[in-house]
Every structure is written in C-alpha cells, then in structure tokens.
Design an enzyme around this catalytic site. Structure first.
Site, short mmCIF file in Angstrom:
data_model
loop_
_atom_site.label_atom_id
_atom_site.label_comp_id
_atom_site.label_asym_id
_atom_site.label_seq_id
_atom_site.Cartn_x
_atom_site.Cartn_y
_atom_site.Cartn_z
CE LYS A 41 -4.12 -1.88 2.24
NZ LYS A 41 -5.08 -1.74 3.34
CB ALA A 60 1.14 2.78 15.27
CG ASP A 109 -8.13 0.52 3.85
OD1 ASP A 109 -8.98 -0.26 3.39
OD2 ASP A 109 -6.90 0.33 3.78
CB ALA A 137 -5.24 -1.35 9.39
P1 NDP Z 1 0.90 -3.39 9.62
O1 NDP Z 1 1.92 -4.47 9.42
O2 NDP Z 1 1.04 -2.10 8.89
O3 NDP Z 1 0.81 -3.04 11.20
C1 NDP Z 1 0.78 -4.07 12.14
C2 NDP Z 1 0.47 -3.53 13.54
O4 NDP Z 1 0.38 -4.66 14.42
C3 NDP Z 1 1.54 -2.61 14.12
O5 NDP Z 1 0.93 -1.68 14.98
C4 NDP Z 1 2.40 -3.61 14.93
O6 NDP Z 1 3.09 -3.01 16.01
C5 NDP Z 1 1.34 -4.53 15.46
N1 NDP Z 1 1.84 -5.86 15.80
C6 NDP Z 1 2.17 -6.86 14.92
N2 NDP Z 1 2.58 -7.96 15.61
C7 NDP Z 1 2.52 -7.63 16.93
C8 NDP Z 1 2.81 -8.34 18.13
N3 NDP Z 1 3.25 -9.61 18.11
N4 NDP Z 1 2.63 -7.70 19.32
C9 NDP Z 1 2.17 -6.43 19.35
N5 NDP Z 1 1.86 -5.71 18.26
C10 NDP Z 1 2.04 -6.31 17.06
O7 NDP Z 1 -0.50 -4.09 9.28
P2 NDP Z 1 -1.86 -3.36 8.81
O8 NDP Z 1 -2.03 -2.13 9.61
O9 NDP Z 1 -1.89 -3.26 7.33
O10 NDP Z 1 -2.98 -4.45 9.20
C11 NDP Z 1 -3.36 -4.65 10.57
C12 NDP Z 1 -4.59 -5.56 10.61
O11 NDP Z 1 -5.72 -4.91 10.03
C13 NDP Z 1 -4.42 -6.88 9.86
O12 NDP Z 1 -5.00 -7.90 10.63
C14 NDP Z 1 -5.20 -6.67 8.58
O13 NDP Z 1 -5.69 -7.88 8.07
C15 NDP Z 1 -6.34 -5.78 9.09
N6 NDP Z 1 -6.95 -4.96 8.03
C16 NDP Z 1 -8.29 -5.04 7.86
C17 NDP Z 1 -8.92 -4.26 6.91
C18 NDP Z 1 -10.39 -4.38 6.72
O14 NDP Z 1 -10.91 -3.84 5.74
N7 NDP Z 1 -11.10 -5.02 7.63
C19 NDP Z 1 -8.19 -3.30 6.07
C20 NDP Z 1 -6.76 -3.27 6.35
C21 NDP Z 1 -6.18 -4.08 7.30
P3 NDP Z 1 4.55 -2.29 15.78
O15 NDP Z 1 4.24 -0.94 15.18
O16 NDP Z 1 5.13 -2.20 17.14
O17 NDP Z 1 5.31 -3.19 14.84
#
Ligand code: NDP
Length: 277
Positions: free
Chosen positions: A67, A128, A103, A131
C-alpha cells in the site's frame, strides 16, 4: 463490449475476499469485468502497476505489503491517500493512474453504522500500522471525544499522529498496566494490529476485558471470530469485526472505478458467504 480486467495486488492474495464480492458487484450491475488475484512480489510491483494503464483495465485494489510502495508508482494521489501515506485503490483514468485510499471511508461507514452517537465516545486504538492510520484519520474526522493510541512501538504511534496531523491524542505503550487504565476510560476499543489471525494470541489479556464497560464496543479489523471478539461477546460487550469495513472500502473502490452506485447488500452477502466457506 470486451471484458475489462481488474484485480487485487498483494502478497499473499490467495485468501483475499475482494475477488468474491467485487465480482458479485460487477455481475449484478452487468459490467463485463473479471476481478482477479494478482499475486505480486515487491520486485515485480513496478511492472504490475505499469500494466494497469492499458484501456482494458479499470485499475486495482492494493493490499499488504504494497500500500505504501504503490503511492510512489501512480501519477496522482487523492488528498486522503496523501494524508494516510498509503494507496488501496488505483483508478486507470485513460492511461493515467490515480491512487486513492478507501479504508478510511470503509472504517467510518462501518463504525457509524454499528455505533450511532460514536462522537460521544472516547476511542482506544491498538496499533500504528497502515490500517491504524485509516482508523485514526476516520475517528478524527468524525470528531470523537478522545483518542488514545497503544502500540508495541510507541514512537511509531507518535509519528503516525504527526503524519496525520491529529492533535490532542495520547500515546501509551502496549503494556498491561497502561492498558488497564486506558480501558476503564474508553468506551470503544479498536484492535488494528495484525494479532487476531492467530487463535493463540490476544492483543488484550482476557482479564483486561473484565474492566470494559458492557455498554462499550470492541472492534477487531480482522474479519473472523477472533479470540478477542469471542471473549468480549461472552462478557456481553458489543462487538464489530472487520468484514463491514472491508466491504465498504471495496464498495467505494467499485464506485471510483465505474462511476456507479455499488450494490452494497449483494457485496456484503457475497463476502459473508465466502467467509463461511
Ligand atoms: P501493519 O503491518 O502495517 O501493522 C501491524 C500492527 O500490528 C503494528 O501496529 C504492529 O506493532 C502490530 N503488531 C504486529 N505484531 C505484533 C505483536 N506480536 N505484538 C504487538 N503488536 C504487534 O498491518 P496493517 O495495519 O496493514 O494491518 C493490521 C490488521 O488490520 C491486519 O490484521 C489486517 O488484516 C487488518 N486490516 C483489515 C482491513 C479491513 O478492511 N477489515 C483493512 C486493512 C487491514 P509495531 O508498530 O510495534 O510493529
């Protein structure tokens, strides 16, 4: 009329529900188009995006992990895509590619439907990433009463708020002690992390859910029955999963490609059926 091409660009895309409910929308409106899964690794992304410029192509949806990268490969960006720093929809305008982000709209529509009067709520957003950016921009635009972000890396949350130019929001670490205080003080909690796809992981410990106001709402952007949603429901707390957001963002994309109203009920029903299989 020849069949037009359209698809979702990502890695992976095998489990994406978009092809199912977008194809249902094209079929219902009588537009001859085939919506495909375009699995694309990072090295192939420029070529894939360049391929959207031909007259037989409407454009594309873009999903994880492309994205942000796609924003640099299109000719123009909507104000929303610029602010969020990510593109989930590419529109082919006679060979020029326009990037947008639906989104924000998708989350806003799903939240306003599930929670009338949400502007009176204080909202705790966990995450953060990409999404979370759409979620924060949406709740800021709605004008909710308070916003707190909890993230594993708090500095990423601070940067996100600066990029989105959202003032007055608090940032806390993803630590149990801080979360306990925040949970008591917020009526809507949104899990915007990628935790939720694994059944053995919960972003909030179950005992923290005991502190949630039963009149509150727990949102998980994952479109399945996550342990978080199951546990919240068992405590009588309102829940919202990510399927309505997904369908509403897709409906907006459909409208941008075709200029027609999206058949939202047909898209929602197709997505729900596909999720169950
Ligand atoms: P990103 O990879 O951009 O962000 C992931 C986030 O999850 C970060 O805040 C990260 O923290 C955190 N994270 C990941 N693993 C861990 C962990 N083990 N412990 C704590 N925090 C964790 O992903 P996206 O933002 O693109 O997607 C996030 C979710 O939203 C996904 O499940 C995706 O499928 C869903 N989604 C749903 C949509 C919908 O239309 N329903 C649209 C877009 C996304 P840190 O910053 O510290 O790494």
């Amino acid at each position: 009329m020849d069949i037009r091409r359209i698809g979702v660009i990502g890695d992976p895309v095998a489990h994406s529900l978009s092809p199912v409910f977008q194809q249902a929308a094209f079929d219902a409106t009588g537009i001859p188009a085939r919506y495909e899964r375009w699995h694309t690794i990072a090295a192939e992304l420029p070529e894939r995006v360049a391929g959207l410029r031909t007259a037989d192509c409407f454009g594309a949806n873009v999903t994880v992990p492309h994205k942000v990268a796609v924003a640099a490969l299109v000719d123009s960006l909507s104000e929303t895509a610029q602010r969020i720093g990510a593109v989930n929809t590419v529109i082919n305008q006679d060979g020029r590619l326009h990037g947008d982000n639906t989104d924000l709209y998708g989350f806003m529509r799903s939240l306003l439907t599930a929670r009338p009067g949400v502007e009176r709520d204080r909202i705790l957003i966990i995450g953060a990433g990409g999404a979370a950016r759409a979620v924060v921009a949406a709740v800021a635009e709605i004008g909710v009463t308070g916003i707190t972000i909890a993230n594993r890396s708090p500095e990423r949350a601070t940067q996100m708020l600066a990029d989105l130019r959202v003032d007055g929001a608090a940032v806390i670490p993803l630590a149990e002690w801080d979360l306990m205080g925040a949970i008591r003080d917020h009526s809507v909690i949104v899990n915007a992390t990628s935790i939720g796809w694994n059944d053995d992981q919960m972003v909030l410990a179950p005992e923290l859910l005991d502190a949630v106001d039963p009149r509150g709402l727990i949102v998980d952007l994952t479109y399945r029955d996550t342990p978080l949603l199951i546990q919240a429901k068992a405590r009588g707390i309102g829940i919202l999963d990510g399927l309505p957001m997904l369908v509403h963002q897709g409906a907006r994309s459909f409208e941008l490609w075709t200029g027609l109203d999206a058949p939202i009920d047909i898209m929602m029903a197709a997505a729900e059926r596909a999720r169950e299989t």
